[in-house]
Scaffold this motif. Structure first.
Motif, PDB file in Angstrom:
ATOM      1  N   TYR A  70     -33.807   9.334 -35.666  1.00 31.37           N
ATOM      2  CA  TYR A  70     -33.287   9.193 -34.295  1.00 31.37           C
ATOM      3  C   TYR A  70     -31.846   8.694 -34.242  1.00 31.37           C
ATOM      4  O   TYR A  70     -31.202   8.759 -33.194  1.00 31.37           O
ATOM      5  N   SER A  71     -31.336   8.230 -35.363  1.00 32.36           N
ATOM      6  CA  SER A  71     -29.971   7.689 -35.340  1.00 32.36           C
ATOM      7  C   SER A  71     -28.899   8.779 -35.242  1.00 32.36           C
ATOM      8  O   SER A  71     -27.713   8.472 -35.073  1.00 32.36           O
ATOM      9  N   THR A  72     -29.308  10.048 -35.339  1.00 29.80           N
ATOM     10  CA  THR A  72     -28.325  11.147 -35.334  1.00 29.80           C
ATOM     11  C   THR A  72     -27.338  11.061 -34.171  1.00 29.80           C
ATOM     12  O   THR A  72     -26.131  11.248 -34.346  1.00 29.80           O
ATOM     13  N   PHE A  73     -27.847  10.745 -32.987  1.00 34.10           N
ATOM     14  CA  PHE A  73     -26.975  10.781 -31.808  1.00 34.10           C
ATOM     15  C   PHE A  73     -26.032   9.577 -31.720  1.00 34.10           C
ATOM     16  O   PHE A  73     -25.210   9.479 -30.807  1.00 34.10           O
ATOM     17  N   ALA A  74     -26.124   8.674 -32.678  1.00 38.62           N
ATOM     18  CA  ALA A  74     -25.153   7.569 -32.723  1.00 38.62           C
ATOM     19  C   ALA A  74     -23.854   8.033 -33.383  1.00 38.62           C
ATOM     20  O   ALA A  74     -22.826   7.345 -33.311  1.00 38.62           O
ATOM     21  N   ARG A  75     -23.909   9.197 -34.015  1.00 34.36           N
ATOM     22  CA  ARG A  75     -22.726   9.667 -34.738  1.00 34.36           C
ATOM     23  C   ARG A  75     -21.584   9.976 -33.765  1.00 34.36           C
ATOM     24  O   ARG A  75     -21.702  10.844 -32.919  1.00 34.36           O
ATOM     25  N   GLY A  76     -20.488   9.222 -33.883  1.00 34.03           N
ATOM     26  CA  GLY A  76     -19.334   9.446 -33.009  1.00 34.03           C
ATOM     27  C   GLY A  76     -19.424   8.725 -31.684  1.00 34.03           C
ATOM     28  O   GLY A  76     -18.516   8.825 -30.851  1.00 34.03           O
ATOM     29  N   LEU A  77     -20.495   8.007 -31.472  1.00 31.71           N
ATOM     30  CA  LEU A  77     -20.645   7.244 -30.223  1.00 31.71           C
ATOM     31  C   LEU A  77     -19.686   6.047 -30.269  1.00 31.71           C
ATOM     32  O   LEU A  77     -19.766   5.223 -31.168  1.00 31.71           O
ATOM     33  N   THR A  78     -18.803   5.986 -29.291  1.00 29.15           N
ATOM     34  CA  THR A  78     -17.772   4.938 -29.361  1.00 29.15           C
ATOM     35  C   THR A  78     -18.023   3.818 -28.355  1.00 29.15           C
ATOM     36  O   THR A  78     -17.221   2.892 -28.243  1.00 29.15           O
ATOM     37  N   LYS A  79     -19.139   3.918 -27.650  1.00 30.42           N
ATOM     38  CA  LYS A  79     -19.330   2.957 -26.559  1.00 30.42           C
ATOM     39  C   LYS A  79     -19.866   1.587 -27.001  1.00 30.42           C
ATOM     40  O   LYS A  79     -19.834   0.652 -26.213  1.00 30.42           O
ATOM     41  N   ALA A  80     -20.426   1.498 -28.207  1.00 33.75           N
ATOM     42  CA  ALA A  80     -20.985   0.215 -28.638  1.00 33.75           C
ATOM     43  C   ALA A  80     -19.854  -0.669 -29.158  1.00 33.75           C
ATOM     44  O   ALA A  80     -19.060  -0.243 -29.998  1.00 33.75           O
ATOM     45  N   LYS A  81     -19.788  -1.880 -28.661  1.00 35.18           N
ATOM     46  CA  LYS A  81     -18.687  -2.734 -29.106  1.00 35.18           C
ATOM     47  C   LYS A  81     -18.959  -3.299 -30.501  1.00 35.18           C
ATOM     48  O   LYS A  81     -20.116  -3.413 -30.910  1.00 35.18           O
ATOM     49  N   PRO A  82     -17.891  -3.636 -31.227  1.00 32.40           N
ATOM     50  CA  PRO A  82     -18.081  -4.169 -32.578  1.00 32.40           C
ATOM     51  C   PRO A  82     -18.978  -5.407 -32.553  1.00 32.40           C
ATOM     52  O   PRO A  82     -18.890  -6.234 -31.641  1.00 32.40           O
ATOM     53  N   SER A  83     -19.840  -5.516 -33.553  1.00 37.63           N
ATOM     54  CA  SER A  83     -20.826  -6.601 -33.554  1.00 37.63           C
ATOM     55  C   SER A  83     -20.534  -7.567 -34.683  1.00 37.63           C
ATOM     56  O   SER A  83     -20.183  -7.163 -35.789  1.00 37.63           O
ATOM     57  N   LYS A  84     -20.746  -8.838 -34.403  1.00 30.38           N
ATOM     58  CA  LYS A  84     -20.428  -9.873 -35.393  1.00 30.38           C
ATOM     59  C   LYS A  84     -21.564 -10.112 -36.382  1.00 30.38           C
ATOM     60  O   LYS A  84     -21.363 -10.677 -37.446  1.00 30.38           O
ATOM     61  N   PHE A  86     -26.008  -8.909 -37.529  1.00 24.47           N
ATOM     62  CA  PHE A  86     -27.035  -7.872 -37.510  1.00 24.47           C
ATOM     63  C   PHE A  86     -27.784  -7.806 -36.179  1.00 24.47           C
ATOM     64  O   PHE A  86     -28.000  -6.722 -35.631  1.00 24.47           O
ATOM     65  N   VAL A  87     -28.142  -8.955 -35.627  1.00 28.04           N
ATOM     66  CA  VAL A  87     -28.886  -8.949 -34.355  1.00 28.04           C
ATOM     67  C   VAL A  87     -28.015  -8.361 -33.244  1.00 28.04           C
ATOM     68  O   VAL A  87     -28.498  -7.624 -32.376  1.00 28.04           O
ATOM     69  N   ASN A  88     -26.717  -8.630 -33.314  1.00 24.44           N
ATOM     70  CA  ASN A  88     -25.797  -8.013 -32.360  1.00 24.44           C
ATOM     71  C   ASN A  88     -25.690  -6.504 -32.537  1.00 24.44           C
ATOM     72  O   ASN A  88     -25.561  -5.769 -31.560  1.00 24.44           O
ATOM     73  N   VAL A  89     -25.757  -6.055 -33.791  1.00 24.02           N
ATOM     74  CA  VAL A  89     -25.747  -4.607 -34.050  1.00 24.02           C
ATOM     75  C   VAL A  89     -26.944  -3.970 -33.350  1.00 24.02           C
ATOM     76  O   VAL A  89     -26.831  -2.927 -32.697  1.00 24.02           O
ATOM     77  N   LEU A  90     -28.092  -4.632 -33.442  1.00 24.02           N
ATOM     78  CA  LEU A  90     -29.298  -4.105 -32.786  1.00 24.02           C
ATOM     79  C   LEU A  90     -29.120  -4.099 -31.273  1.00 24.02           C
ATOM     80  O   LEU A  90     -29.403  -3.111 -30.597  1.00 24.02           O
ATOM     81  N   ASN A  91     -28.634  -5.221 -30.754  1.00 18.40           N
ATOM     82  CA  ASN A  91     -28.484  -5.340 -29.299  1.00 18.40           C
ATOM     83  C   ASN A  91     -27.400  -4.423 -28.731  1.00 18.40           C
ATOM     84  O   ASN A  91     -27.578  -3.844 -27.664  1.00 18.40           O
ATOM     85  N   ASN A  92     -26.294  -4.318 -29.445  1.00 16.08           N
ATOM     86  CA  ASN A  92     -25.163  -3.530 -28.925  1.00 16.08           C
ATOM     87  C   ASN A  92     -25.303  -2.035 -29.140  1.00 16.08           C
ATOM     88  O   ASN A  92     -24.739  -1.244 -28.393  1.00 16.08           O
ATOM     89  N   LEU A  93     -26.025  -1.674 -30.194  1.00 15.21           N
ATOM     90  CA  LEU A  93     -26.110  -0.243 -30.502  1.00 15.21           C
ATOM     91  C   LEU A  93     -27.551   0.274 -30.471  1.00 15.21           C
ATOM     92  O   LEU A  93     -27.950   0.989 -29.555  1.00 15.21           O
ATOM     93  N   TRP A  94     -28.354  -0.107 -31.452  1.00 18.17           N
ATOM     94  CA  TRP A  94     -29.631   0.586 -31.675  1.00 18.17           C
ATOM     95  C   TRP A  94     -30.623   0.395 -30.534  1.00 18.17           C
ATOM     96  O   TRP A  94     -31.318   1.325 -30.155  1.00 18.17           O
ATOM     97  N   TRP A  95     -30.695  -0.822 -29.984  1.00 19.81           N
ATOM     98  CA  TRP A  95     -31.686  -1.043 -28.927  1.00 19.81           C
ATOM     99  C   TRP A  95     -31.208  -0.530 -27.572  1.00 19.81           C
ATOM    100  O   TRP A  95     -31.976  -0.497 -26.623  1.00 19.81           O
ATOM    101  N   ARG A  96     -29.939  -0.155 -27.501  1.00 18.60           N
ATOM    102  CA  ARG A  96     -29.459   0.546 -26.294  1.00 18.60           C
ATOM    103  C   ARG A  96     -29.680   2.039 -26.463  1.00 18.60           C
ATOM    104  O   ARG A  96     -30.104   2.725 -25.542  1.00 18.60           O
ATOM    105  N   LEU A  97     -29.390   2.502 -27.674  1.00 19.54           N
ATOM    106  CA  LEU A  97     -29.520   3.938 -27.942  1.00 19.54           C
ATOM    107  C   LEU A  97     -30.973   4.402 -27.861  1.00 19.54           C
ATOM    108  O   LEU A  97     -31.295   5.396 -27.193  1.00 19.54           O
TER     109      LEU A  97
END
Ligand SMILES: [Zn+2]
Length: 441
Positions: A70-84, A86-97
């Motif tokens: 399912y991560s395919t559609f994250a490719r090139g997605l620029t809307k997630a802000k940089p995360s400081k 791992f939990v932020n990576v989940l919150n900012n990107l994967w759990w939104r996507l």
């Protein structure tokens, strides 16, 4: 009449625990299986197809033991802000996507990496899926993509408490329905595990229920474990124990189960993983990307933990993942440590892990299903059983996969897909769905 394919003139690396390097040998495929591997002059008959694999090495298809289509559609997605972290990576990107994924998205985001897998010689994938607002039928959508490509895959839905009661119920049901359906079909292409996200997103109540159903269905579990230190801190604070201890307490571990990552495990947890026979999947590129640390796979393997290799959706290219694993072990230790382990994880352990679910795959031997890749390679230095790993890491891995065969069916030949698939059309549809998803993101 049986369909036969004879592969001539390749250097053969049989894989498996006794990885043999064979010259002047041919491989005869009969229907879905390898019928015979013998000296070339032993084959005198007529065959449906003969492949001249001169200047190529024949190897078992690679296995990716931890993946997220399912991560395919994250490719090139620029809307997630940089995360400081791992939990932020989940919150900012994967759990939104993942909340925006529909069943049509699940199909297209699976078929894209499945096609890439054929191109990089990966023939079996163990996936972990999430789409919390579109759970029902999601695994069945992915199954369609898998069947369309002719690869082998094990699927599961990642159950968690993070989106409330309704999604817990739907997550349980999707796992249960898919496990039952897969068992009924009894073919060697699709398998199911009971999916769980991670200790820190699953309550005792949900874990208990998942364990009950998983055991009742006789299946193993596929969970992220101790990927970042946060999983351990939360577990110790909330449950007064370590992550692996908690998973053991609920009966989640065992020979059919997969614990992905295990970057942050202590000696006691390593002992539990070893004793229960749980497979640990190392995903070095993802771990580096998320800056969570480097798993001590040398220690894990020395303590008899079965460590396999996955990509965690960074790619589907297992040789790239294997190389990264080597460099990170060297960086973590010194250049004398951690060369053999990543290669053994890919070449031996991934086959052992896949064989816990699929019948007769993982190495080139008679009676195994014919999952074979041919990779361009003209050895520039002597190549034999004593130095194959050196050639694999520094030479073969840098070359192109020419032919991919799964279950005796040629899926790619001369670097061209042989599937009834219009790649451009799929990419166009995928782009259309991805741009719609990005608007919802
Ligand atoms: Zn993962």
């Amino acid at each position: 009449m049986k369909k036969t394919i004879l592969i001539n003139n390749a250097i053969i690396a049989t894989g498996g625990e006794k990885n043999r390097i064979l010259y002047n040998h041919s491989i005869l495929i009969s229907d879905d299986k390898i019928q015979k591997i013998a000296l070339k002059n032993k084959f005198k008959g007529k065959y449906s197809k003969v492949i001249d694999a001169k200047d190529r090495i024949a190897m078992p298809g690679f296995i990716n033991a931890h993946m997220h289509f399912y991560s395919t559609f994250a490719r090139g997605l620029t809307k997630a802000k940089p995360s400081k972290d791992f939990v932020n990576v989940l919150n900012n990107l994967w759990w939104r996507l993942d909340k925006k994924i529909t069943n049509a998205d699940s199909y297209y985001s699976a078929i894209i990496p499945l096609i890439s897998a054929i191109k990089s010689g990966t023939t079996t994938l163990i996936d972990h899926h999430a789409s919390p607002l579109s759970i029902k039928g999601s695994l069945f959508s992915i199954e369609k993509a898998v069947r369309k490509t002719g690869l082998r895959a094990s699927l599961c839905y990642e159950l968690s408490d993070r989106d409330g009661k309704k999604t817990i119920q739907e997550g349980l049901e999707e796992n249960i329905e898919f496990i039952k359906s897969t068992k009924k079909k009894k073919d060697n292409f699709l398998r199911a595990l009971f999916g769980l996200h991670a200790s820190f997103t699953i309550s005792d109540e949900t874990l208990e229920e998942a364990a009950y159903h998983g055991h009742k269905l006789g299946t193993g579990f596929h969970i992220h474990a101790a990927e970042s230190q946060a999983d351990q801190i939360y577990c110790e604070m909330r449950h007064k124990m370590r992550v692996i201890e908690r998973l053991e307490k609920f009966g989640i571990l065992g020979e059919k189960s997969i614990a992905a990552h295990c970057v942050h495990v202590n000696d006691k947890e390593i002992e539990i993983l070893s004793r229960t026979g749980t497979a640990v999947i190392h995903n070095p590129q993802s771990n580096a990307n998320n800056s969570v640390g480097v798993a001590d796979i040398v220690k894990l393997m020395n303590k008899n933990v079965l460590v396999g290799l996955g990509t965690d959706a960074m790619t589907v290219n297992m040789l790239e993942e294997m190389r990264t694993a080597i460099w990170l072990q060297h960086l973590k230790n010194d250049p004398s440590i951690g060369f053999l382990e990543p290669i053994n994880a890919l070449m031996i352990n991934n086959a052992l892990i896949a064989k816990r679910y699929f019948k007769n795959i993982g190495s080139l031997k008679e009676e195994n299903f014919a999952d074979i890749v041919l990779i361009d390679y003209i050895p520039p230095t002597p190549l034999d059983e004593s130095n194959f790993y050196g050639h694999l890491a520094f030479g073969i891995s840098q070359n192109t996969v020419d032919t991919t065969i799964v279950n005796g069916k040629v899926l790619m030949e001369n670097k061209k897909l042989k599937l009834n698939i219009d790649e451009e059309e799929i990419a166009a549809k995928s782009c259309e769905l991805a741009s719609k998803l990005w608007k919802r993101f």
